[in-house]
Design an enzyme around this catalytic site. Structure first.
Site, short mmCIF file in Angstrom:
data_model
loop_
_atom_site.label_atom_id
_atom_site.label_comp_id
_atom_site.label_asym_id
_atom_site.label_seq_id
_atom_site.Cartn_x
_atom_site.Cartn_y
_atom_site.Cartn_z
N ASN A 109 40.06 41.30 40.04
CA ASN A 109 41.44 41.31 39.58
C ASN A 109 42.11 39.94 39.49
O ASN A 109 43.33 39.86 39.34
CB ASN A 109 42.27 42.26 40.46
CG ASN A 109 41.96 43.71 40.12
OD1 ASN A 109 41.57 44.01 38.99
ND2 ASN A 109 42.11 44.61 41.07
N ASN A 132 40.82 48.94 42.01
CA ASN A 132 42.20 49.25 42.42
C ASN A 132 43.15 49.64 41.31
O ASN A 132 44.32 49.20 41.30
CB ASN A 132 42.74 48.08 43.25
CG ASN A 132 42.13 48.12 44.64
OD1 ASN A 132 41.95 49.20 45.21
ND2 ASN A 132 41.79 46.97 45.20
N THR A 241 35.07 42.73 50.51
CA THR A 241 36.12 43.11 49.56
C THR A 241 35.58 44.20 48.64
O THR A 241 34.36 44.39 48.54
CB THR A 241 36.54 41.92 48.67
OG1 THR A 241 35.41 41.56 47.87
CG2 THR A 241 37.01 40.74 49.49
N GLY A 243 35.37 44.04 45.53
CA GLY A 243 34.49 43.41 44.53
C GLY A 243 33.07 43.24 45.05
O GLY A 243 32.10 43.55 44.36
N TRP A 263 37.77 35.10 41.31
CA TRP A 263 38.21 33.70 41.45
C TRP A 263 39.31 33.65 42.50
O TRP A 263 40.50 33.70 42.17
CB TRP A 263 38.69 33.15 40.10
CG TRP A 263 38.97 31.68 40.16
CD1 TRP A 263 40.20 31.08 40.24
CD2 TRP A 263 38.01 30.61 40.17
NE1 TRP A 263 40.05 29.72 40.31
CE2 TRP A 263 38.72 29.39 40.27
CE3 TRP A 263 36.61 30.56 40.13
CZ2 TRP A 263 38.09 28.16 40.31
CZ3 TRP A 263 35.98 29.32 40.17
CH2 TRP A 263 36.72 28.14 40.25
N HIS A 277 46.47 38.07 41.11
CA HIS A 277 46.10 39.23 40.29
C HIS A 277 46.55 38.97 38.86
O HIS A 277 47.61 38.38 38.65
CB HIS A 277 46.84 40.49 40.76
CG HIS A 277 46.21 41.13 41.96
ND1 HIS A 277 46.88 42.04 42.74
CD2 HIS A 277 44.97 41.02 42.51
CE1 HIS A 277 46.09 42.45 43.72
NE2 HIS A 277 44.94 41.85 43.61
N HIS A 293 39.57 39.91 54.90
CA HIS A 293 38.59 39.43 53.93
C HIS A 293 38.26 37.95 54.09
O HIS A 293 39.05 37.19 54.61
CB HIS A 293 39.10 39.64 52.50
CG HIS A 293 39.28 41.07 52.14
ND1 HIS A 293 38.39 42.05 52.52
CD2 HIS A 293 40.24 41.70 51.43
CE1 HIS A 293 38.81 43.21 52.05
NE2 HIS A 293 39.92 43.03 51.40
N1 CTP Z 1 39.17 39.10 43.44
C1 CTP Z 1 38.83 37.74 43.36
N2 CTP Z 1 39.83 36.82 43.23
C2 CTP Z 1 41.12 37.19 43.20
C3 CTP Z 1 41.47 38.55 43.31
C4 CTP Z 1 40.46 39.49 43.43
O1 CTP Z 1 37.66 37.40 43.41
N3 CTP Z 1 42.06 36.25 43.05
C5 CTP Z 1 38.07 40.11 43.50
C6 CTP Z 1 37.74 40.52 44.93
O2 CTP Z 1 36.35 40.74 45.03
C7 CTP Z 1 38.49 41.83 45.08
C8 CTP Z 1 38.45 42.40 43.66
O3 CTP Z 1 38.52 41.26 42.81
O4 CTP Z 1 37.90 42.71 45.97
C9 CTP Z 1 39.59 43.34 43.36
O5 CTP Z 1 40.83 42.74 43.65
P1 CTP Z 1 41.89 43.43 44.62
O6 CTP Z 1 42.35 44.68 44.01
O7 CTP Z 1 42.92 42.43 45.02
O8 CTP Z 1 40.91 43.68 45.86
P2 CTP Z 1 40.77 44.21 47.34
O9 CTP Z 1 39.59 43.54 47.96
O10 CTP Z 1 40.70 45.66 47.32
O11 CTP Z 1 42.01 43.74 48.09
P3 CTP Z 1 42.76 44.48 49.23
O12 CTP Z 1 41.78 44.77 50.32
O13 CTP Z 1 43.78 43.44 49.62
O14 CTP Z 1 43.32 45.73 48.62
#
Ligand code: CTP
Length: 319
Positions: A109, A132, A241, A243, A263, A277, A293
């Site tokens: 994201n 998400n 995470t 991802g 990123w 995001h 994370h």
């Molecule tokens: N991601 C990334 N760089 C970012 C934002 C997200 O590499 N700036 C990747 C991460 O692997 C992340 C995935 O995109 O898990 C999805 O983003 P997000 O919905 O923010 O992930 P979550 O890991 O689920 O975050 P949270 O636990 O805070 O909900």
């Protein structure tokens, strides 16, 4: 086992973020990246020693019944009861049973996707995974539309849908769910306490409005198994995470894996600011000690795999 070893023990909290993107320079998508099939198969085999995506992607109906008590994976002292609605939405067989795809996209994201023009490339993959419930329609040129599996942490209901406080937000969520149109909705319902009501609201909406999604609720052992795999390969993640979880699962059923929107740095490779995001104003918070994370560390591991040809990371414009 050595392929994904990285020699970095520095705490992400100590990282100087302003320089971080320079260290992670990745050549544009057009550079000579070649898929390393031998390595991909080797990684698949190694991950299979820890988990099996076909099974761990969801708890199945046959293994639970309404009223069963589940201890949350990360809050062992807290429990939840399997509701009738949750039971009804458990799949009978794995949504990934026997599946193999030539190429998969995993769409993270990060705001790095904005102005990437990657939408058509992403949509051309045989299986597209998103995270998400991230919006697609307004950003389709950069992120594409095709969605075969989308994750939904319970916290998304609070963050992106205002905990459904009124009809407007309920309607917004309903529309998003309707747009999924037969894809897999992957809800980590048993991970951490606090999301119970949110999961129940979503389950209720899906049933009440006959929403065409295939729900999946990851197994209780998945997170520890994924963490175990990466720890064994010296990637010292705290809690994977979404991802990284998706990449680890995808190795089982995707022959080639392409990552977009990964990123976790506030500046891009040309030192321009990058939104955390692509679709909201959430700020970078992963470096705080409280965050579960270790995203920059995960990124480093993924970058190593990119360089070895086990996966392809795109962090700039698509061709
Ligand atoms: N991601 C990334 N760089 C970012 C934002 C997200 O590499 N700036 C990747 C991460 O692997 C992340 C995935 O995109 O898990 C999805 O983003 P997000 O919905 O923010 O992930 P979550 O890991 O689920 O975050 P949270 O636990 O805070 O909900």
């Amino acid at each position: 086992r050595a392929e994904v070893v990285i020699n970095d023990s520095s705490s992400p909290a100590a990282v100087d973020r302003s320089n971080e993107s320079i260290k992670h320079n990745i050549k544009p998508a057009s550079s000579k990246w070649r898929h390393n099939q031998t390595l991909s198969l080797k990684i698949r085999k190694q991950i299979l020693k820890f988990l099996d995506a076909e099974k761990d992607i969801s708890v199945l109906k046959g293994t639970l019944k309404p009223g069963d008590i589940i201890h949350y994976v990360f809050d062992r002292d807290s429990t939840m009861n399997v509701s009738q609605n949750l039971y009804e939405l458990l799949p009978r067989t794995s949504p990934l049973k026997g599946k193999q795809f030539p190429t998969c996209a995993i769409v993270g994201n990060s705001g790095v996707l904005l102005s990437s023009g990657c939408g058509p490339e992403i949509d051309a993959h045989s299986f597209v995974i998103r995270c998400n419930l991230a919006p697609v329609q307004e950003y389709s040129q950069d992120v594409g539309m095709k969605t075969d599996l989308v994750t939904m942490n319970p916290s998304v209901i609070q963050r992106a849908f205002e905990d459904l406080v009124n009809e407007t937000w309920r309607e917004k969520l309903l529309q998003r769910l309707h747009s999924l149109n037969g894809s897999i909705l992957w809800i980590p319902a048993f991970m951490a306490k606090g999301g119970k009501e949110r999961v129940e609201w979503v389950n209720e909406l899906i049933l009440k409005h006959h929403i065409n999604v295939r729900t999946a609720y990851p197994s209780l052992r998945l997170l520890h198994a994924v963490r175990g795999y990466w720890l064994t390969n010296k990637v010292h993640i705290k809690r994977p995470t979404t991802g990284l979880l998706m990449y680890t699962l995808a190795t089982r059923f995707c022959n080639q894996i392409y990552l977009y929107g990964f990123w976790p740095f506030p500046l891009d490779q040309n030192q321009n600011p990058v939104k955390y995001h692509y679709y909201d104003s959430l700020k970078y918070g992963y470096t705080s000690q409280a965050s579960p994370h270790t995203m920059p560390l995960e990124f480093k591991a993924l970058k190593t795999l990119h360089q070895q040809g086990a996966l392809k990371l795109t962090v700039g414009e698509c061709d």
